[in-house]
Design an enzyme around this catalytic site. Structure first.
Site, mmCIF file in Angstrom:
data_model
loop_
_atom_site.group_PDB
_atom_site.id
_atom_site.type_symbol
_atom_site.label_atom_id
_atom_site.label_comp_id
_atom_site.label_asym_id
_atom_site.label_seq_id
_atom_site.Cartn_x
_atom_site.Cartn_y
_atom_site.Cartn_z
ATOM 1 C CE LYS A 59 -3.549 2.740 0.517
ATOM 2 N NZ LYS A 59 -4.333 3.168 -0.600
ATOM 3 C CD GLU A 66 -2.818 6.364 -5.717
ATOM 4 O OE1 GLU A 66 -2.796 6.903 -4.579
ATOM 5 O OE2 GLU A 66 -3.791 5.721 -6.129
#
Length: 165
Positions: A59, A66
């Site tokens: 994660k 991102e």
């Protein structure tokens, strides 16, 4: 366990990145699998990625990718709903390729007309940069932001004169 999906994930199921020992995964998978989003291929967006810390690590890497993408874009915009993130990705992810094709075409035309390749590319890149900056101002690109005086033929005096903008 890493959880991703935001508003859409809350409504349609998140992506679950699980780090667990194999014995724990055997117990957790039947519970977590149905909670996760469908992957469009008949499965779910729930995966066992390794030992205990791996889900959080994946994660973290996902978020890093991102953030790096947004840093490269150089701009952030607020959209009303998360559903529009696909549109944002289409515009800012695919958009540079279209600008590159246009700039490459401009440079190739300059080259065909006799400019050296490096000069044509430099001019095309500067044109794209300037056009982008002008577009970001919100000004109408058909109207220069400075007073413009265009030469015009004065038929009465048979000479050129300048009209005031």
């Amino acid at each position: 366990m890493g959880v991703s999906g935001g508003e859409t994930g809350a409504l349609n199921g998140p992506s679950l990145m699980v780090g667990a020992e194999p014995e724990a995964w055997a117990v957790a998978e039947p519970v977590l699998g149905p909670l996760a989003a469908a992957d469009g291929l008949g499965g779910t967006c729930c995966a066992h990625l390794g030992g205990v810390p791996v889900g959080h690590f994946v994660k973290m890497v996902h978020n890093g990718i991102e953030y790096a993408m947004f840093e490269l874009l150089g701009v952030a915009v607020e959209v009303p709903t998360e559903d529009l993130l696909h549109t944002v990705t289409a515009v800012s992810g695919s958009g540079p390729a279209w600008f590159f094709l246009l700039a490459e075409h401009i440079a190739s035309v300059g080259e065909e007309m006799g400019l050296p390749r490096d000069a044509a590319v430099k001019l095309a890149a500067a044109t794209a940069d300037g056009a982008g900056k002008l577009m970001a101002t919100g000004e109408d690109p058909r109207r220069p932001p400075w007073p413009c005086r265009l030469p015009r033929w004065d038929h009465r005096r048979r000479r050129r004169r300048h009209d005031r903008a």
